[in-house]
Enzyme design. Structure first.
Site, mmCIF file in Angstrom:
data_model
loop_
_atom_site.group_PDB
_atom_site.id
_atom_site.type_symbol
_atom_site.label_atom_id
_atom_site.label_comp_id
_atom_site.label_asym_id
_atom_site.label_seq_id
_atom_site.Cartn_x
_atom_site.Cartn_y
_atom_site.Cartn_z
ATOM 1 N N HIS A 7 0.799 -1.226 0.000
ATOM 2 C CA HIS A 7 0.000 0.000 0.000
ATOM 3 C C HIS A 7 0.826 1.267 0.000
ATOM 4 O O HIS A 7 0.425 2.274 -0.576
ATOM 5 C CB HIS A 7 -0.949 -0.005 1.191
ATOM 6 C CG HIS A 7 -2.225 -0.696 0.869
ATOM 7 N ND1 HIS A 7 -2.837 -1.568 1.715
ATOM 8 C CD2 HIS A 7 -2.989 -0.640 -0.232
ATOM 9 C CE1 HIS A 7 -3.941 -2.019 1.154
ATOM 10 N NE2 HIS A 7 -4.053 -1.474 -0.029
ATOM 11 N N CYS A 40 -15.529 -3.686 -25.211
ATOM 12 C CA CYS A 40 -14.439 -3.780 -24.235
ATOM 13 C C CYS A 40 -13.394 -4.825 -24.640
ATOM 14 O O CYS A 40 -12.506 -5.141 -23.857
ATOM 15 C CB CYS A 40 -14.977 -4.075 -22.841
ATOM 16 S SG CYS A 40 -15.768 -5.676 -22.694
HETATM 17 C C1 PEP Z 1 -13.701 -10.286 -24.564
HETATM 18 O O1 PEP Z 1 -13.986 -11.477 -24.714
HETATM 19 O O2 PEP Z 1 -13.571 -9.475 -25.500
HETATM 20 C C2 PEP Z 1 -13.462 -9.773 -23.213
HETATM 21 C C3 PEP Z 1 -13.303 -8.495 -22.977
HETATM 22 O O3 PEP Z 1 -13.361 -10.675 -22.209
HETATM 23 P P1 PEP Z 1 -12.045 -11.556 -21.904
HETATM 24 O O4 PEP Z 1 -10.933 -11.074 -22.800
HETATM 25 O O5 PEP Z 1 -11.756 -11.395 -20.484
HETATM 26 O O6 PEP Z 1 -12.526 -12.925 -22.270
#
Ligand code: PEP
Ligand code: MG
Length: 548
Positions: free
Chosen positions: A189, A500
């Site tokens: 920390h 994402c």
């Molecule tokens: C994906 O599948 O694009 C994702 C963001 O999840 P992970 O890479 O953790 O499977």
């Protein structure tokens, strides 16, 4: 060590917080308690100890108030530790065996810390220093000694065997130029706080330099982990020159960090970060992220120990604190396939198509329920969202939502406060989910497209198998078509949609997503500024059928 007055000493440790510093060293000495008092009355010793615990918790509350919002939970954790039954029992046992209260706390802390350090869990191991810090506070109260706080009347580089979070927080900002410790850890920390506060730091520099360092001039490099004691003139000049260059560079980047991400044709994009712990989130916020688009919660389990609901609650609260009011989207455990967790994931012939993500969690309520309880409780403290991984059908999403309702009922019965208003969405990372987006959208609060898996399942190419790497495109017309279905369903149902997967960090694909109408992109922290810069200079993508 016996060095000559002006001979430069080069010390190498582990870089714990980036940055450069030149200044005089102030060494902190920590004395151990010398208490050898004979205990005549165990009950009296216990009463003294209980009063000291109360005082220590009060001091910690005050430090919590002084700390930056991101660091407050460190002192909260220390306060919680002073209520830990295991630790208190250990102290009680020591007093019963005839040891004075201060020495009993010291001894129990040592045993307890040794136990924590032997646990195969990086996160918990790192918390050993917090236990030590909290216990030392109790010892000092019992010993009648004020805690040895760090007093600096002028800016200095602080050197010690180990630095505690409270050392840093109790000194006025700007007085600590840098930190160098003989032991410690980059994940501890104190190192985390140094990074938050932008204080360059080196850990694990060894004991040798400590002896003679007090009052000496030093140059500290928090990028490489090097310390130069009594630097010669060229070394000092080199450091001062680098400090000037870095200040200029930082000013340039600063402008980009704060700037909203708007394309030249006026499209505003929300840039979010993919993170796995509060420390990542702190870094993301430093880089100007608009929030966390994906918190891969399963990384918490990779070291092999299952955190309790309470431990998870503290962890998610720390994540929210680190995001400083910006949204944090936590994905429930996505265990399986390449993310093996000893004792939980199964040995399967075809793990990517096996008991993975939500399928595993629906089969293991002992994993899903405590996690959901911790998330719903943490959501009281900030804008937390939950999403489920590997959903393929609306029925699976509904099953997961039924568990959410059960957990809410349990929390009601327990009388624990939690948030009723947590947005819950789904990853779109199976072709089935994209194809069923019209049916899924009315059930969900948001969609998040996981292109890493969507590509592997759409193209039937294992993302971790080098033999089929050429069959795993970064983007393709097929993936475009699947994403378009999700975008259309999200728009029709007025729910938000983000990407994402790693592809969002590719500047030209990111621009393509923006042109498809996706306003939220989540990516690794290191890519944030590069993508922002490129989007701010980009022109509309001219193809909808990129095959890369
Ligand atoms: C994906 O599948 O694009 C994702 C963001 O999840 P992970 O890479 O953790 O499977
Ligand atoms: Mg995935």
């Amino acid at each position: 060590m016996g060095r000559g007055e002006n001979r430069m000493l080069h010390v190498t440790g582990v870089a714990a917080s980036a940055g450069l510093a030149v200044g005089t060293i102030k060494r902190i000495h920590r004395a151990r308690t010398g208490l050898t008092r004979v205990v005549l009355d165990c009950a009296r010793e216990k009463a003294l100890f209980e009063a000291a615990i109360l005082l220590a918790k009060d001091e910690l509350s005050q430090l919590e108030q002084r700390a930056d919002s991101k660091d407050k939970d460190i002192f909260l954790f220390q306060r919680v530790m002073l209520d830990d039954k295991g630790l208190l029992d250990e102290i009680s046992k020591a007093i019963d065996s005839g040891i004075g209260s201060a020495a009993a706390v010291e001894r129990a802390a040592e045993i307890y810390i040794r136990r924590i350090r032997s646990i195969e869990n990086e996160y918990l191991r790192e918390r050993a220093t917090d236990v030590q810090d909290a216990c030392q506070r109790v010892v000092n109260i019992l010993d009648g000694r004020p805690r040895e706080t760090l007093h600096l009347s002028q800016p200095a580089i602080v050197a010690a065997d180990e630095i505690y979070p409270s050392d840093i927080v109790s000194v006025d900002k700007g007085l600590i130029l840098g930190i160098v410790t003989a032991s410690g850890s980059a994940q501890g920390h104190a190192a985390i706080i140094s990074r938050t506060m932008g204080i360059p730091a080196i850990v694990q520099a060894g004991e040798e330099f400590l002896e003679e360092c007090d009052g000496q001039m030093a140059a500290l490099d928090g990028f490489s982990g090097e310390l130069f004691l009594s630097p010669d003139q060229p070394t000092k000049a080199r450091f001062l020159h680098r400090i000037r260059l870095r200040t200029r560079q930082e000013q340039k980047l600063e402008a980009l960090k704060k700037a909203p991400c708007i394309t030249p044709d006026g499209k505003e994009v929300c840039l979010l970060a993919n993170c796995s712990c509060p420390e990542d989130i702190e870094l993301a916020m430093e880089k100007g992220a608009d929030g966390v688009g994906l918190l891969r919660s399963e990384f918490m389990l990779m070291a092999g120990k299952m955190p309790t609901e309470q431990e998870q609650y503290i962890f998610y609260r720390r994540c929210l604190e680190a995001a400083g009011g910006k949204p944090v989207t936590v994905r429930t455990f996505d265990i399986g396939a390449d993310k093996e967790v000893e004792g939980i994931s199964h040995q399967e012939d075809n793990p990517a198509l096996g008991l993975r993500g939500i399928r595993l969690c629906l089969a293991r309520q002992d994993l899903l329920q405590p996690q959901l309880a911790a998330l719903l409780r943490a959501a009281v403290h900030g804008p937390l969202k939950i999403m489920f991984p590997m959903i393929a059908t609306p029925e699976e999403f509904q099953q997961a939502m039924e568990v959410v309702e059960q957990v809410k009922k349990q929390l009601w019965t327990r009388g624990v406060s939690f948030s009723e208003e947590v947005p819950i969405g789904t990853m779109i990372e199976t072709p089935a989910a994209a194809l069923m987006a019209e049916q899924l959208a009315p059930l969900c609060d948001f969609f998040s497209i996981g292109t890493n898996d969507l590509i592997q399942y759409a193209h039937a190419a294992d993302r971790v198998n080098p033999l089929v790497a050429q069959y795993y495109p970064t983007f393709s017309p097929a993936v475009h078509a699947l994403i378009q279905m999700a975008v259309d369903a999200a728009n029709k149902n007025h729910i938000s949609i983000s990407v994402c997967g790693e592809s969002a960090a590719n500047p030209s694909i990111a621009r393509h997503y923006v042109d498809m109408g996706i306003k939220n992109l989540s990516m690794a922290v290191v890519s944030l500024l590069e993508v922002k810069e490129s989007l701010m200079e980009s022109s509309p993508s001219n193809t909808t059928n990129t095959n890369t």
